[in-house]
Design a protein around this motif. Sequence first.
Motif, PDB file in Angstrom:
ATOM      1  N   PHE A  82      -2.840  -2.380  13.218  1.00 31.02           N
ATOM      2  CA  PHE A  82      -2.959  -0.939  13.450  1.00 31.02           C
ATOM      3  C   PHE A  82      -1.770  -0.325  14.195  1.00 31.02           C
ATOM      4  O   PHE A  82      -1.750   0.874  14.434  1.00 31.02           O
ATOM      5  CB  PHE A  82      -4.251  -0.605  14.220  1.00 31.02           C
ATOM      6  CG  PHE A  82      -4.285  -1.171  15.607  1.00 31.02           C
ATOM      7  CD1 PHE A  82      -3.783  -0.455  16.679  1.00 31.02           C
ATOM      8  CD2 PHE A  82      -4.823  -2.421  15.847  1.00 31.02           C
ATOM      9  CE1 PHE A  82      -3.803  -0.980  17.962  1.00 31.02           C
ATOM     10  CE2 PHE A  82      -4.855  -2.952  17.127  1.00 31.02           C
ATOM     11  CZ  PHE A  82      -4.340  -2.222  18.181  1.00 31.02           C
ATOM     12  N   ARG A  92      -5.603   4.702   6.647  1.00 29.63           N
ATOM     13  CA  ARG A  92      -5.070   3.826   7.681  1.00 29.63           C
ATOM     14  C   ARG A  92      -4.734   4.664   8.914  1.00 29.63           C
ATOM     15  O   ARG A  92      -4.043   5.678   8.812  1.00 29.63           O
ATOM     16  CB  ARG A  92      -3.807   3.091   7.218  1.00 29.63           C
ATOM     17  CG  ARG A  92      -4.002   2.219   5.989  1.00 29.63           C
ATOM     18  CD  ARG A  92      -4.779   0.966   6.343  1.00 29.63           C
ATOM     19  NE  ARG A  92      -4.852   0.061   5.212  1.00 29.63           N
ATOM     20  CZ  ARG A  92      -5.976  -0.243   4.581  1.00 29.63           C
ATOM     21  NH1 ARG A  92      -7.115   0.307   4.955  1.00 29.63           N
ATOM     22  NH2 ARG A  92      -5.958  -1.104   3.580  1.00 29.63           N
ATOM     23  N   ILE A 150      -2.613   4.526  12.193  1.00 27.25           N
ATOM     24  CA  ILE A 150      -1.476   3.724  12.635  1.00 27.25           C
ATOM     25  C   ILE A 150      -0.919   4.267  13.948  1.00 27.25           C
ATOM     26  O   ILE A 150      -0.581   5.453  14.053  1.00 27.25           O
ATOM     27  CB  ILE A 150      -0.358   3.709  11.562  1.00 27.25           C
ATOM     28  CG1 ILE A 150      -0.918   3.172  10.237  1.00 27.25           C
ATOM     29  CG2 ILE A 150       0.829   2.879  12.038  1.00 27.25           C
ATOM     30  CD1 ILE A 150       0.040   3.286   9.070  1.00 27.25           C
ATOM     31  N   GLU A 198       0.867  -1.168   0.000  1.00 26.86           N
ATOM     32  CA  GLU A 198       0.000   0.000   0.000  1.00 26.86           C
ATOM     33  C   GLU A 198       0.916   1.234   0.000  1.00 26.86           C
ATOM     34  O   GLU A 198       1.612   1.492   0.975  1.00 26.86           O
ATOM     35  CB  GLU A 198      -0.903   0.006   1.232  1.00 26.86           C
ATOM     36  CG  GLU A 198      -1.846  -1.177   1.263  1.00 26.86           C
ATOM     37  CD  GLU A 198      -2.727  -1.211   2.505  1.00 26.86           C
ATOM     38  OE1 GLU A 198      -3.571  -2.107   2.565  1.00 26.86           O
ATOM     39  OE2 GLU A 198      -2.575  -0.351   3.398  1.00 26.86           O
ATOM     40  N   SER A 221      -7.490   4.353   0.270  1.00 22.99           N
ATOM     41  CA  SER A 221      -8.075   4.051   1.569  1.00 22.99           C
ATOM     42  C   SER A 221      -7.308   4.824   2.630  1.00 22.99           C
ATOM     43  O   SER A 221      -6.275   5.432   2.343  1.00 22.99           O
ATOM     44  CB  SER A 221      -7.999   2.541   1.858  1.00 22.99           C
ATOM     45  OG  SER A 221      -8.766   2.227   3.005  1.00 22.99           O
TER      46      SER A 221
END
Length: 186
Positions: free
Chosen positions: A116, A37, A39, A6, A35
């Motif tokens: 995550f 994310r 983190i 990604e 998308s």
Amino acid sequence: MKKFEEKTLLSQTLYEGRIINLDLEEVLLPNGNKSKREIVRHPGAVAVIPITVDGKVVMVEQYRKALERAIVEIPAGKLERGEEPELTARRELEEETGYECKQLTHLISFYTSPGFADEIVHLYVAEGLSKKDHKLDLDEDEFVEVLELTVEEALEYIQEQRIFDAKTAYAIQYLQLKRQMDQNNG
């Protein structure tokens, strides 16, 4: 391009804390879609399986606010910036338990929640323990009680959910498996 990679298009730090940072990243997926994310960035940690001469595991019981309860764990702590994991392991063992060790062996390193978070834990086995005359001071917000448990007692604590975290359950499972292998080979 790496398999399933990604590609990060945009990264924004939403929160900078004492222990973690939280980043929001916009990514380009392998299929061309975008998308987001969230983190959690963590500097990494160590955990130590301290084994006494009589085969007991030294653990600490402490309150964990995220769980709203106390649990029993192997000693562990966050890596300080630039600090080698072995040094952190020795420091945390002494701070939390009052023990020092003659032998410290790296067992494995693993990611705690790669969906995550980037936190990695370096797991060590500490042997040749001796009690220090005085232990290092705990962090000012840290309160622990030191326990020494047999593997059987620790397995009971897992069943009772007194041991309720992955690193400690992993450590106990490792010790149980090692003991079985030693019995089969001995």
